[in-house]
Write a protein that holds these residues in place. Structure first.
Motif, PDB file in Angstrom:
ATOM      1  N   THR A  62       6.693   4.109   6.734  1.00 38.72           N
ATOM      2  CA  THR A  62       5.504   3.290   6.898  1.00 38.72           C
ATOM      3  C   THR A  62       5.820   1.854   6.518  1.00 38.72           C
ATOM      4  O   THR A  62       6.709   1.610   5.706  1.00 38.72           O
ATOM      5  N   ALA A  63       5.082   0.926   7.073  1.00 39.29           N
ATOM      6  CA  ALA A  63       5.163  -0.469   6.644  1.00 39.29           C
ATOM      7  C   ALA A  63       4.146  -0.728   5.533  1.00 39.29           C
ATOM      8  O   ALA A  63       4.147  -1.798   4.935  1.00 39.29           O
ATOM      9  N   ALA A  64       3.290   0.238   5.252  1.00 38.22           N
ATOM     10  CA  ALA A  64       2.326   0.102   4.157  1.00 38.22           C
ATOM     11  C   ALA A  64       3.065   0.167   2.825  1.00 38.22           C
ATOM     12  O   ALA A  64       4.174   0.693   2.729  1.00 38.22           O
ATOM     13  N   ASP A  65       2.447  -0.361   1.800  1.00 41.75           N
ATOM     14  CA  ASP A  65       3.037  -0.381   0.462  1.00 41.75           C
ATOM     15  C   ASP A  65       3.038   1.025  -0.126  1.00 41.75           C
ATOM     16  O   ASP A  65       1.995   1.551  -0.492  1.00 41.75           O
ATOM     17  N   THR A  82      -0.433   7.410   1.392  1.00 38.30           N
ATOM     18  CA  THR A  82      -0.209   5.976   1.516  1.00 38.30           C
ATOM     19  C   THR A  82      -0.963   5.550   2.762  1.00 38.30           C
ATOM     20  O   THR A  82      -0.895   6.223   3.794  1.00 38.30           O
ATOM     21  N   ALA A  83      -1.698   4.459   2.656  1.00 36.38           N
ATOM     22  CA  ALA A  83      -2.536   4.045   3.779  1.00 36.38           C
ATOM     23  C   ALA A  83      -2.406   2.556   4.043  1.00 36.38           C
ATOM     24  O   ALA A  83      -2.617   1.742   3.155  1.00 36.38           O
ATOM     25  N   GLY A  84      -2.044   2.257   5.249  1.00 32.12           N
ATOM     26  CA  GLY A  84      -2.092   0.894   5.760  1.00 32.12           C
ATOM     27  C   GLY A  84      -2.901   0.972   7.035  1.00 32.12           C
ATOM     28  O   GLY A  84      -2.556   1.720   7.948  1.00 32.12           O
ATOM     29  N   VAL A 107      -1.111   6.030   8.003  1.00 30.72           N
ATOM     30  CA  VAL A 107      -1.674   6.850   6.942  1.00 30.72           C
ATOM     31  C   VAL A 107      -0.760   8.068   6.845  1.00 30.72           C
ATOM     32  O   VAL A 107      -0.743   8.902   7.748  1.00 30.72           O
ATOM     33  N   ASN A 108       0.040   8.105   5.796  1.00 31.76           N
ATOM     34  CA  ASN A 108       0.923   9.245   5.563  1.00 31.76           C
ATOM     35  C   ASN A 108       0.311  10.129   4.492  1.00 31.76           C
ATOM     36  O   ASN A 108      -0.123   9.629   3.448  1.00 31.76           O
ATOM     37  N   ILE A 109       0.292  11.427   4.759  1.00 31.96           N
ATOM     38  CA  ILE A 109      -0.321  12.401   3.860  1.00 31.96           C
ATOM     39  C   ILE A 109       0.711  13.463   3.504  1.00 31.96           C
ATOM     40  O   ILE A 109       1.313  14.060   4.402  1.00 31.96           O
ATOM     41  N   VAL A 110       0.887  13.692   2.213  1.00 30.58           N
ATOM     42  CA  VAL A 110       1.727  14.788   1.736  1.00 30.58           C
ATOM     43  C   VAL A 110       0.847  15.696   0.880  1.00 30.58           C
ATOM     44  O   VAL A 110       0.232  15.242  -0.085  1.00 30.58           O
ATOM     45  N   THR A 147      -4.210   5.628  12.530  1.00 36.63           N
ATOM     46  CA  THR A 147      -3.319   4.658  13.153  1.00 36.63           C
ATOM     47  C   THR A 147      -2.417   5.403  14.138  1.00 36.63           C
ATOM     48  O   THR A 147      -2.324   6.635  14.088  1.00 36.63           O
ATOM     49  N   PRO A 148      -1.703   4.690  14.997  1.00 36.25           N
ATOM     50  CA  PRO A 148      -0.867   5.370  15.985  1.00 36.25           C
ATOM     51  C   PRO A 148       0.341   6.101  15.404  1.00 36.25           C
ATOM     52  O   PRO A 148       0.977   6.879  16.102  1.00 36.25           O
TER      53      PRO A 148
END
Length: 188
Positions: A62-65, A82-84, A107-110, A147-148
C-alpha cells in the motif's frame, strides 16, 4: 508483519501468496505513491527476505502509512487495518471510470482468529470482512465501497481431521466476530 508460525492457513487476495494455503507470515509493505515496479510479487519476496521471513507467506502493499494501522478485537478475532482512501470508488464502476491523479490508497485488512475454518468458510470469511469494510466506510460517511487495490488476508489454524468450522458468514459465530472486528478497525 505477522509471524504466524506452523499450522496456520491463510485465505488471501494478496499479490504474493494469494489464494488458500499454509503461510508462515503476512507482510503489509508500504511503497511509494505511483509505485513503478511491474513485479510486486518479487518485490514483496525481496522485502520479506530482508526482514528475515522464510517459508511461504502472504504479502500486501500500500502507499498508505502502514504505521497508522488500527486494530479491533471481538471474541478472539483480531482485525488490523491500514487505510488510505485518497483513491476510492465503487466496485461496480462503469467502464472508463478511471481514478484521478494518484493519491495514496488501499484498505488492507488482516484478520486472525483462533478457530480452524473449512475452505468454504475461509473464503466466506474474506467476503464477510469485505462486507464489514464497506459497511464501515458508509457509516463513516464515505461514498465508496473501497479503493481499486484493497486486499484481505484471513489467518486461521489448520483444520485437522475434523475439517474446521463450516461457516463464516456474518450470522455465524466466527463470521459475526470477524464482521464486528473489521467494522471497528475500518471505522477507527
Amino acid at each position: 508483519m505477522w509471524r504466524l508460525g506452523p499450522g496456520v492457513r491463510v485465505c488471501s487476495s494478496a499479490v504474493l501468496g494469494g489464494g488458500i494455503g499454509s503461510r508462515a507470515w503476512i507482510l503489509n509493505a508500504q511503497v511509494p505513491g505511483g509505485y513503478p515496479r511491474l513485479d510486486p510479487d518479487r518485490h514483496l519476496a525481496e522485502i520479506a527476505a530482508a526482514e528475515g521471513l522464510s517459508g511461504p507467506g502472504a504479502g500486501l502493499m500500500t502507499a498508505a502509512d502502514v504505521a497508522a494501522y488500527t486494530t479491533a478485537r471481538d471474541g478472539g478475532v483480531t482485525a488490523t487495518v491500514t487505510a488510505g482512501l485518497g483513491v476510492r470508488g465503487w466496485a461496480a464502476a462503469p467502464d472508463g471510470d478511471r481514478a484521478p491523479a494518484f493519491r495514496p490508497g488501499t484498505v488492507n485488512i488482516v484478520v486472525t482468529l483462533p478457530a480452524a475454518l473449512s475452505d468454504a468458510a475461509l473464503v466466506n470469511a474474506v467476503a464477510t470482512a469485505t462486507e464489514a469494510k464497506v459497511q464501515a466506510l458508509l457509516d463513516a460517511g464515505l461514498d465508496c465501497s473501497g479503493t481499486p487495490t484493497d486486499a484481505v488476508c484471513v489467518a486461521a489454524p489448520e483444520p485437522g481431521p475434523h475439517g474446521g468450522e463450516p461457516f463464516a458468514g456474518p450470522r455465524s459465530t466466527w463470521g459475526a466476530r470477524i464482521a464486528r472486528a473489521v467494522h471497528g478497525a475500518v471505522l477507527a
